[in-house]
Design a protein around this motif. Structure first.
Motif, PDB file in Angstrom:
ATOM      1  N   MET A 170       0.848  -1.176   0.000  1.00 37.48           N
ATOM      2  CA  MET A 170       0.000   0.000   0.000  1.00 37.48           C
ATOM      3  C   MET A 170       0.895   1.241   0.000  1.00 37.48           C
ATOM      4  O   MET A 170       1.806   1.348   0.798  1.00 37.48           O
ATOM      5  CB  MET A 170      -0.886  -0.037   1.261  1.00 37.48           C
ATOM      6  N   THR A 171       0.615   2.188  -0.883  1.00 30.20           N
ATOM      7  CA  THR A 171       1.410   3.407  -0.924  1.00 30.20           C
ATOM      8  C   THR A 171       1.087   4.273   0.281  1.00 30.20           C
ATOM      9  O   THR A 171       0.046   4.099   0.921  1.00 30.20           O
ATOM     10  CB  THR A 171       1.107   4.209  -2.211  1.00 30.20           C
ATOM     11  N   GLU A 172       1.961   5.224   0.558  1.00 37.37           N
ATOM     12  CA  GLU A 172       1.740   6.130   1.686  1.00 37.37           C
ATOM     13  C   GLU A 172       0.398   6.832   1.558  1.00 37.37           C
ATOM     14  O   GLU A 172      -0.372   6.887   2.496  1.00 37.37           O
ATOM     15  CB  GLU A 172       2.882   7.151   1.763  1.00 37.37           C
ATOM     16  N   ALA A 173       0.089   7.385   0.362  1.00 43.60           N
ATOM     17  CA  ALA A 173      -1.168   8.097   0.169  1.00 43.60           C
ATOM     18  C   ALA A 173      -2.359   7.156   0.339  1.00 43.60           C
ATOM     19  O   ALA A 173      -3.373   7.527   0.919  1.00 43.60           O
ATOM     20  CB  ALA A 173      -1.192   8.758  -1.202  1.00 43.60           C
ATOM     21  N   ALA A 174      -2.259   5.928  -0.166  1.00 45.69           N
ATOM     22  CA  ALA A 174      -3.373   4.988  -0.065  1.00 45.69           C
ATOM     23  C   ALA A 174      -3.572   4.490   1.367  1.00 45.69           C
ATOM     24  O   ALA A 174      -4.598   3.923   1.690  1.00 45.69           O
ATOM     25  CB  ALA A 174      -3.159   3.814  -1.010  1.00 45.69           C
ATOM     26  N   ALA A 175      -2.574   4.700   2.230  1.00 45.59           N
ATOM     27  CA  ALA A 175      -2.709   4.312   3.632  1.00 45.59           C
ATOM     28  C   ALA A 175      -3.684   5.222   4.363  1.00 45.59           C
ATOM     29  O   ALA A 175      -4.144   4.890   5.448  1.00 45.59           O
ATOM     30  CB  ALA A 175      -1.345   4.343   4.320  1.00 45.59           C
ATOM     31  N   TYR A 176      -4.001   6.383   3.750  1.00 45.46           N
ATOM     32  CA  TYR A 176      -4.908   7.353   4.358  1.00 45.46           C
ATOM     33  C   TYR A 176      -6.031   7.703   3.402  1.00 45.46           C
ATOM     34  O   TYR A 176      -5.871   7.660   2.190  1.00 45.46           O
ATOM     35  CB  TYR A 176      -4.144   8.627   4.745  1.00 45.46           C
ATOM     36  N   GLN A 177      -7.144   8.072   3.991  1.00 45.17           N
ATOM     37  CA  GLN A 177      -8.290   8.557   3.225  1.00 45.17           C
ATOM     38  C   GLN A 177      -8.728   9.861   3.867  1.00 45.17           C
ATOM     39  O   GLN A 177      -8.400  10.153   5.025  1.00 45.17           O
ATOM     40  CB  GLN A 177      -9.411   7.515   3.248  1.00 45.17           C
ATOM     41  N   LEU A 178      -9.482  10.637   3.124  1.00 44.66           N
ATOM     42  CA  LEU A 178      -9.896  11.962   3.566  1.00 44.66           C
ATOM     43  C   LEU A 178     -11.267  11.914   4.233  1.00 44.66           C
ATOM     44  O   LEU A 178     -12.252  11.525   3.604  1.00 44.66           O
ATOM     45  CB  LEU A 178      -9.944  12.916   2.370  1.00 44.66           C
TER      46      LEU A 178
END
Length: 169
Positions: A1-9
């Motif tokens: 999982m990429t760093e950005a995909a590890a988080y959601q808004l």
């Protein structure tokens, strides 16, 4: 999982109603709730939205104020949220918001990053809004106009919030 995909808004927005939900003044708003929510549910990048017993969130209490209603959702990123917000039925209803909601000076919308799979609570949303009202946009709570990247989101902690910063009755 990429760093950005590890988080959601996560996003929350609250509004102070001008009239009861069952009033003629709010009929157009209420009549559009289900279609607007259905548009969100099928939008690219949509992940989740808060729902109460009614299927929307109009019956979910926020700040202990019966005249406030809450909308809270999670999106892939700011681009997905922005694309949904400013098109179609949602855009039309956004343009009419002054018909349905009081104009307030304090922040009524906040964004923040959550770990993928996390579903924010109303208490979490209230904390983010109060933080934004107290401190302005920070990585802990921000706006579309002043946003922050997801990288390092786990490091953000909220400072103490004064007790008297809730929505005035």
């Amino acid at each position: 999982m990429t760093e950005a995909a590890a988080y959601q808004l996560a996003q929350v927005n609250i509004g102070r109603l001008k009239a009861p939900l069952d009033s003629p003044q709010l009929k157009a708003f209420v009549d559009n709730l289900d279609p607007v929510n259905a548009d969100a549910d099928s939008a690219d990048g949509f992940v989740w939205r808060l729902e109460g017993e009614s299927g929307d969130a109009t019956d979910v209490a926020v700040f202990g104020d019966e005249w406030l209603i809450i909308n809270m959702s999670v999106w892939r990123d700011t681009d997905a949220l922005t694309a949904y917000m400013y098109q179609g039925r949602h855009r039309e209803m956004l343009a009419r918001r002054r018909e349905f909601f009081e104009r307030v000076q304090e922040a009524m919308v906040a964004l923040w990053w959550v770990p993928a799979g996390h579903r924010p609570t109303v208490a979490e949303a209230e904390s983010r809004l109060l933080h934004l009202r107290t401190n302005g946009p920070t990585p802990y709570a921000f706006t579309l106009r002043t946003s922050f990247p997801a990288q390092g989101a786990e490091q953000f902690t909220a400072p103490a919030i004064p007790d008297d910063l809730g929505c005035p009755a």
